[in-house]
Design an enzyme around this catalytic site. Structure first.
Site, PDB file in Angstrom:
ATOM      1  N   THR A   1       0.822  -1.212   0.000  1.00 31.04           N
ATOM      2  CA  THR A   1       0.000   0.000   0.000  1.00 31.04           C
ATOM      3  C   THR A   1       0.855   1.260   0.000  1.00 31.04           C
ATOM      4  O   THR A   1       1.991   1.245   0.502  1.00 31.04           O
ATOM      5  CB  THR A   1      -0.902  -0.017   1.265  1.00 31.04           C
ATOM      6  OG1 THR A   1      -1.535   1.243   1.393  1.00 31.04           O
ATOM      7  CG2 THR A   1      -0.097  -0.272   2.534  1.00 31.04           C
ATOM      8  N   ASP A   2       0.284   2.353  -0.485  1.00 29.87           N
ATOM      9  CA  ASP A   2       0.984   3.650  -0.424  1.00 29.87           C
ATOM     10  C   ASP A   2       1.089   4.165   1.009  1.00 29.87           C
ATOM     11  O   ASP A   2       1.865   5.080   1.290  1.00 29.87           O
ATOM     12  CB  ASP A   2       0.287   4.683  -1.321  1.00 29.87           C
ATOM     13  CG  ASP A   2      -1.183   4.932  -0.997  1.00 29.87           C
ATOM     14  OD1 ASP A   2      -1.722   4.295  -0.055  1.00 29.87           O
ATOM     15  OD2 ASP A   2      -1.795   5.767  -1.690  1.00 29.87           O
ATOM     16  N   GLU A   3       0.303   3.574   1.928  1.00 32.04           N
ATOM     17  CA  GLU A   3       0.304   4.075   3.307  1.00 32.04           C
ATOM     18  C   GLU A   3       1.638   3.860   4.014  1.00 32.04           C
ATOM     19  O   GLU A   3       1.887   4.451   5.059  1.00 32.04           O
ATOM     20  CB  GLU A   3      -0.812   3.413   4.125  1.00 32.04           C
ATOM     21  CG  GLU A   3      -2.174   3.761   3.604  1.00 32.04           C
ATOM     22  CD  GLU A   3      -3.289   3.336   4.539  1.00 32.04           C
ATOM     23  OE1 GLU A   3      -3.037   3.141   5.744  1.00 32.04           O
ATOM     24  OE2 GLU A   3      -4.420   3.192   4.055  1.00 32.04           O
TER      25      GLU A   3
ATOM     26  N   LYS B   1       2.308  -3.363   7.311  1.00 28.13           N
ATOM     27  CA  LYS B   1       2.539  -3.495   5.866  1.00 28.13           C
ATOM     28  C   LYS B   1       3.974  -3.059   5.543  1.00 28.13           C
ATOM     29  O   LYS B   1       4.663  -3.709   4.747  1.00 28.13           O
ATOM     30  CB  LYS B   1       1.534  -2.665   5.064  1.00 28.13           C
ATOM     31  CG  LYS B   1       0.106  -3.165   5.111  1.00 28.13           C
ATOM     32  CD  LYS B   1      -0.075  -4.551   4.527  1.00 28.13           C
ATOM     33  CE  LYS B   1       0.140  -4.614   3.026  1.00 28.13           C
ATOM     34  NZ  LYS B   1      -0.192  -5.966   2.483  1.00 28.13           N
TER      35      LYS B   1
ATOM     36  N   TYR C   1      -1.864  -0.730  11.124  1.00 28.33           N
ATOM     37  CA  TYR C   1      -2.000  -1.380   9.808  1.00 28.33           C
ATOM     38  C   TYR C   1      -0.812  -1.042   8.916  1.00 28.33           C
ATOM     39  O   TYR C   1      -0.123  -1.935   8.407  1.00 28.33           O
ATOM     40  CB  TYR C   1      -3.308  -0.946   9.128  1.00 28.33           C
ATOM     41  CG  TYR C   1      -3.317  -1.230   7.647  1.00 28.33           C
ATOM     42  CD1 TYR C   1      -3.336  -2.538   7.160  1.00 28.33           C
ATOM     43  CD2 TYR C   1      -3.271  -0.195   6.710  1.00 28.33           C
ATOM     44  CE1 TYR C   1      -3.314  -2.804   5.789  1.00 28.33           C
ATOM     45  CE2 TYR C   1      -3.250  -0.462   5.344  1.00 28.33           C
ATOM     46  CZ  TYR C   1      -3.267  -1.758   4.897  1.00 28.33           C
ATOM     47  OH  TYR C   1      -3.236  -2.019   3.536  1.00 28.33           O
TER      48      TYR C   1
HETATM   49  P1  NAD Z   1      -9.536  -7.539   2.310  1.00 34.91           P
HETATM   50  O1  NAD Z   1      -9.541  -7.284   3.776  1.00 34.91           O
HETATM   51  O2  NAD Z   1     -10.771  -7.274   1.517  1.00 34.91           O
HETATM   52  O3  NAD Z   1      -9.138  -9.070   2.031  1.00 34.91           O
HETATM   53  C1  NAD Z   1      -8.128  -9.718   2.747  1.00 34.91           C
HETATM   54  C2  NAD Z   1      -8.264 -11.226   2.505  1.00 34.91           C
HETATM   55  O4  NAD Z   1      -7.184 -11.880   3.192  1.00 34.91           O
HETATM   56  C3  NAD Z   1      -9.572 -11.823   3.061  1.00 34.91           C
HETATM   57  O5  NAD Z   1     -10.147 -12.705   2.119  1.00 34.91           O
HETATM   58  C4  NAD Z   1      -9.128 -12.577   4.308  1.00 34.91           C
HETATM   59  O6  NAD Z   1      -9.938 -13.707   4.602  1.00 34.91           O
HETATM   60  C5  NAD Z   1      -7.715 -12.994   3.923  1.00 34.91           C
HETATM   61  N1  NAD Z   1      -6.855 -13.207   5.105  1.00 34.91           N
HETATM   62  C6  NAD Z   1      -6.701 -12.378   6.171  1.00 34.91           C
HETATM   63  N2  NAD Z   1      -5.860 -12.938   7.061  1.00 34.91           N
HETATM   64  C7  NAD Z   1      -5.446 -14.118   6.534  1.00 34.91           C
HETATM   65  C8  NAD Z   1      -4.561 -15.135   6.983  1.00 34.91           C
HETATM   66  N3  NAD Z   1      -3.921 -15.042   8.143  1.00 34.91           N
HETATM   67  N4  NAD Z   1      -4.376 -16.217   6.175  1.00 34.91           N
HETATM   68  C9  NAD Z   1      -5.029 -16.313   4.984  1.00 34.91           C
HETATM   69  N5  NAD Z   1      -5.887 -15.397   4.530  1.00 34.91           N
HETATM   70  C10 NAD Z   1      -6.088 -14.302   5.294  1.00 34.91           C
HETATM   71  O7  NAD Z   1      -8.301  -6.710   1.747  1.00 34.91           O
HETATM   72  P2  NAD Z   1      -8.104  -5.977   0.339  1.00 34.91           P
HETATM   73  O8  NAD Z   1      -8.634  -4.608   0.434  1.00 34.91           O
HETATM   74  O9  NAD Z   1      -8.538  -6.881  -0.747  1.00 34.91           O
HETATM   75  O10 NAD Z   1      -6.517  -5.868   0.312  1.00 34.91           O
HETATM   76  C11 NAD Z   1      -5.720  -6.867  -0.294  1.00 34.91           C
HETATM   77  C12 NAD Z   1      -4.269  -6.450  -0.243  1.00 34.91           C
HETATM   78  O11 NAD Z   1      -4.101  -5.224  -0.929  1.00 34.91           O
HETATM   79  C13 NAD Z   1      -3.738  -6.217   1.171  1.00 34.91           C
HETATM   80  O12 NAD Z   1      -2.415  -6.705   1.240  1.00 34.91           O
HETATM   81  C14 NAD Z   1      -3.767  -4.708   1.336  1.00 34.91           C
HETATM   82  O13 NAD Z   1      -2.793  -4.280   2.244  1.00 34.91           O
HETATM   83  C15 NAD Z   1      -3.459  -4.281  -0.080  1.00 34.91           C
HETATM   84  N6  NAD Z   1      -3.950  -2.954  -0.486  1.00 34.91           N
HETATM   85  C16 NAD Z   1      -5.272  -2.642  -0.352  1.00 34.91           C
HETATM   86  C17 NAD Z   1      -5.737  -1.411  -0.814  1.00 34.91           C
HETATM   87  C18 NAD Z   1      -7.194  -1.019  -0.713  1.00 34.91           C
HETATM   88  O14 NAD Z   1      -7.557   0.100  -1.067  1.00 34.91           O
HETATM   89  N7  NAD Z   1      -8.093  -1.907  -0.292  1.00 34.91           N
HETATM   90  C19 NAD Z   1      -4.835  -0.499  -1.390  1.00 34.91           C
HETATM   91  C20 NAD Z   1      -3.490  -0.859  -1.514  1.00 34.91           C
HETATM   92  C21 NAD Z   1      -3.067  -2.095  -1.068  1.00 34.91           C
HETATM   93  O1  TDX Z   2     -17.086   6.065   7.355  1.00 33.99           O
HETATM   94  C1  TDX Z   2     -15.995   6.519   6.977  1.00 33.99           C
HETATM   95  N1  TDX Z   2     -15.845   7.864   6.839  1.00 33.99           N
HETATM   96  C2  TDX Z   2     -14.686   8.451   6.425  1.00 33.99           C
HETATM   97  O2  TDX Z   2     -14.599   9.679   6.308  1.00 33.99           O
HETATM   98  C3  TDX Z   2     -14.860   5.655   6.669  1.00 33.99           C
HETATM   99  C4  TDX Z   2     -14.974   4.172   6.817  1.00 33.99           C
HETATM  100  C5  TDX Z   2     -13.696   6.262   6.233  1.00 33.99           C
HETATM  101  N2  TDX Z   2     -13.601   7.608   6.123  1.00 33.99           N
HETATM  102  C6  TDX Z   2     -12.352   8.214   5.596  1.00 33.99           C
HETATM  103  C7  TDX Z   2     -11.055   7.732   6.198  1.00 33.99           C
HETATM  104  C8  TDX Z   2     -10.099   7.862   5.033  1.00 33.99           C
HETATM  105  O3  TDX Z   2      -9.616   9.195   4.942  1.00 33.99           O
HETATM  106  O4  TDX Z   2     -12.295   7.828   4.221  1.00 33.99           O
HETATM  107  C9  TDX Z   2     -10.963   7.569   3.806  1.00 33.99           C
HETATM  108  C10 TDX Z   2     -10.848   6.151   3.297  1.00 33.99           C
HETATM  109  O5  TDX Z   2     -11.019   5.283   4.419  1.00 33.99           O
HETATM  110  P1  TDX Z   2     -10.829   3.689   4.318  1.00 33.99           P
HETATM  111  O6  TDX Z   2     -11.774   3.133   3.300  1.00 33.99           O
HETATM  112  O7  TDX Z   2     -10.875   3.140   5.704  1.00 33.99           O
HETATM  113  O8  TDX Z   2      -9.386   3.568   3.657  1.00 33.99           O
HETATM  114  P2  TDX Z   2      -7.907   4.047   4.117  1.00 33.99           P
HETATM  115  O9  TDX Z   2      -7.784   4.169   5.578  1.00 33.99           O
HETATM  116  O10 TDX Z   2      -7.535   5.220   3.261  1.00 33.99           O
HETATM  117  O11 TDX Z   2      -7.071   2.736   3.665  1.00 33.99           O
HETATM  118  C11 TDX Z   2      -7.378   2.091   2.409  1.00 33.99           C
HETATM  119  O12 TDX Z   2      -6.438   2.405   1.421  1.00 33.99           O
HETATM  120  C12 TDX Z   2      -5.145   1.894   1.582  1.00 33.99           C
HETATM  121  C13 TDX Z   2      -7.447   0.566   2.590  1.00 33.99           C
HETATM  122  O13 TDX Z   2      -8.399   0.241   3.598  1.00 33.99           O
HETATM  123  C14 TDX Z   2      -6.090   0.004   2.905  1.00 33.99           C
HETATM  124  O14 TDX Z   2      -6.141  -1.414   2.974  1.00 33.99           O
HETATM  125  C15 TDX Z   2      -5.136   0.420   1.838  1.00 33.99           C
HETATM  126  O15 TDX Z   2      -3.835   0.011   2.162  1.00 33.99           O
END
Ligand code: NAD
Ligand code: TDX
Length: 331
Positions: free
Chosen positions: A120-122, A151, A147
């Site tokens: 992630t960019d975080e 990462k 989190y």
């Molecule tokens: P998500 O929470 O929707 O899915 C995570 C999956 O991993 C789930 O299916 C869960 O059951 C599985 N999991 C969790 N713990 C586990 C374990 N110990 N063993 C096996 N499986 C396990 O997450 P996502 O949003 O799809 O994110 C996927 C990846 O992308 C992550 O590595 C996250 O850090 C990265 N990422 C997410 C975002 C975003 O915006 N969602 C952005 C950048 C990077």
């Molecule tokens: O109800 C809400 N109201 C609100 O203002 C929620 C749930 C979030 N927010 C804000 C917090 C953040 O500034 O919205 C933005 C996005 O929130 P999230 O969806 O929780 O994402 P963020 O914390 O930015 O992280 C996401 O992007 C990077 C993913 O959850 C991560 O897994 C990924 O690494």
């Protein structure tokens, strides 16, 4: 190619599996997923029969070894992924994100398997709202939350395993994803499903924090570009120039759902809330020729609203428990 996809029942992983089944029929896919609260076999229903599903934990070294030994490539999506949860209970984040990645790295090292690490960019911390800069692969790590710090830890393990042991690993750090099959705890699906339920959207703090949005299909096409052509040991940033304030996103959702643009509430802020993320994806574009193909953010958002309207059976089972967790946090 035999591909092991960890976290393939989660949001981005399941979309990756759908895209791969659709575009790469020669790839044999095994999904390893623990089916935590965030994972659902229903997310793989459209590709049932085309993939092998193994329920299991990435910290289970014996199971991981067995599956990695049979793979040509591992793509590691599995993680605890929600910042708000990590502030409440960090331990599962350390366990899955750090120990789980370590377990996979040891297995790919033993078996000489190519590894792609999803991050992630975080990990780079945040930018000021008025800073013209964006994150680049050279930006120093400076994570803010449990989190993002786990990462970052996992990324550093990957870099060390590549340099010290010659593991054929690449890393991608992507900005905020949106699209179908995203858990309703996350910002965009939470607001869409709240509105379907007649509840006003909730913005943390001032609503002026900025996220850099990318459609999940574009994230996953970039992951394939890196698997195909990425140089081992390298880090690639994935983003689609999609910066929006949270308020702008909520206003766009309200408009798409036929409501007044100011029909939202400001609620208490997330502790340590990162101000702004922004990605410079030029290395990925110049080196690997990747470009985002999904249309404008508004078009993508409209398609996402339509998906949640049409797939209530998928998200409804998560909704009450998620909102109960939020009301415990006062948000
Ligand atoms: P998500 O929470 O929707 O899915 C995570 C999956 O991993 C789930 O299916 C869960 O059951 C599985 N999991 C969790 N713990 C586990 C374990 N110990 N063993 C096996 N499986 C396990 O997450 P996502 O949003 O799809 O994110 C996927 C990846 O992308 C992550 O590595 C996250 O850090 C990265 N990422 C997410 C975002 C975003 O915006 N969602 C952005 C950048 C990077
Ligand atoms: O109800 C809400 N109201 C609100 O203002 C929620 C749930 C979030 N927010 C804000 C917090 C953040 O500034 O919205 C933005 C996005 O929130 P999230 O969806 O929780 O994402 P963020 O914390 O930015 O992280 C996401 O992007 C990077 C993913 O959850 C991560 O897994 C990924 O690494």
């Amino acid at each position: 190619m035999r591909l092991l996809v960890t976290g393939g029942a989660g949001f981005i992983g399941s979309n990756f599996v759908h895209q791969t089944v659709r575009d790469r029929p020669d790839v044999q896919i095994v999904v390893l997923d623990a089916l935590t609260y965030a994972g659902s076999e229903a997310s793989l229903a459209p590709v049932r029969g085309s993939v092998e599903f193994r329920k299991g934990d990435i910290t289970d070294a014996e199971l991981v070894d067995e599956l990695v030994a049979q793979a040509d490539v591992v793509v590691h999506f599995a993680a605890e992924s929600h910042n708000d949860n990590s502030l409440h209970d960090p331990w599962p984040f350390v366990q899955t994100n750090v120990i789980g990645t370590y377990t996979l790295l040891e297995a790919v090292r033993r078996h000489g398997v190519r590894y792609h690490h999803i991050s992630t960019d975080e990990v780079y911390g945040d930018l000021e709202l008025d800073d013209p800069a964006k994150f680049t692969p050279e930006t120093p790590y400076n994570p803010s939350s449990p989190y993002s710090s786990t990462k970052a830890s996992s990324d550093l393990l990957v870099r060390a395993w590549a340099r010290s042991f010659g593991v054929q690993a690449t890393i991608s750090n992507c900005s905020n994803n949106y699209g179908p099959y995203q858990h309703v705890e996350k910002f965009i699906p939470r607001q869409i499903t709240n509105l379907i339920d007649g509840v006003r959207p909730k913005l943390y703090g001032s609503g002026q924090n900025v996220r850099d949005w990318i459609h999940v299909e574009d994230h996953n096409s970039a992951v394939w570009a890196i698997i195909d052509g990425g140089r081992p040991g390298e880090t690639y940033l994935i983003g689609a120039d999609g910066e929006e304030t949270n308020q702008q996103v909520v206003e766009a959702i309200l408009e798409l759902m036929g409501r007044s643009r100011d029909d939202y509430d400001l609620v208490s802020d997330r502790p340590g809330h990162d101000l702004r993320y922004a990605i410079d994806a030029s290395k990925l574009k110049e080196e690997l020729g990747w470009e985002p193909r999904f249309g404008s953010f508004t078009d993508g958002l409209a398609a996402t609203v339509a998906w949640y309207r049409e797939n209530e059976a998928w998200w409804r089972p998560q909704k009450d428990e998620t909102e109960a967790r939020y009301s415990g946090l006062g948000r």
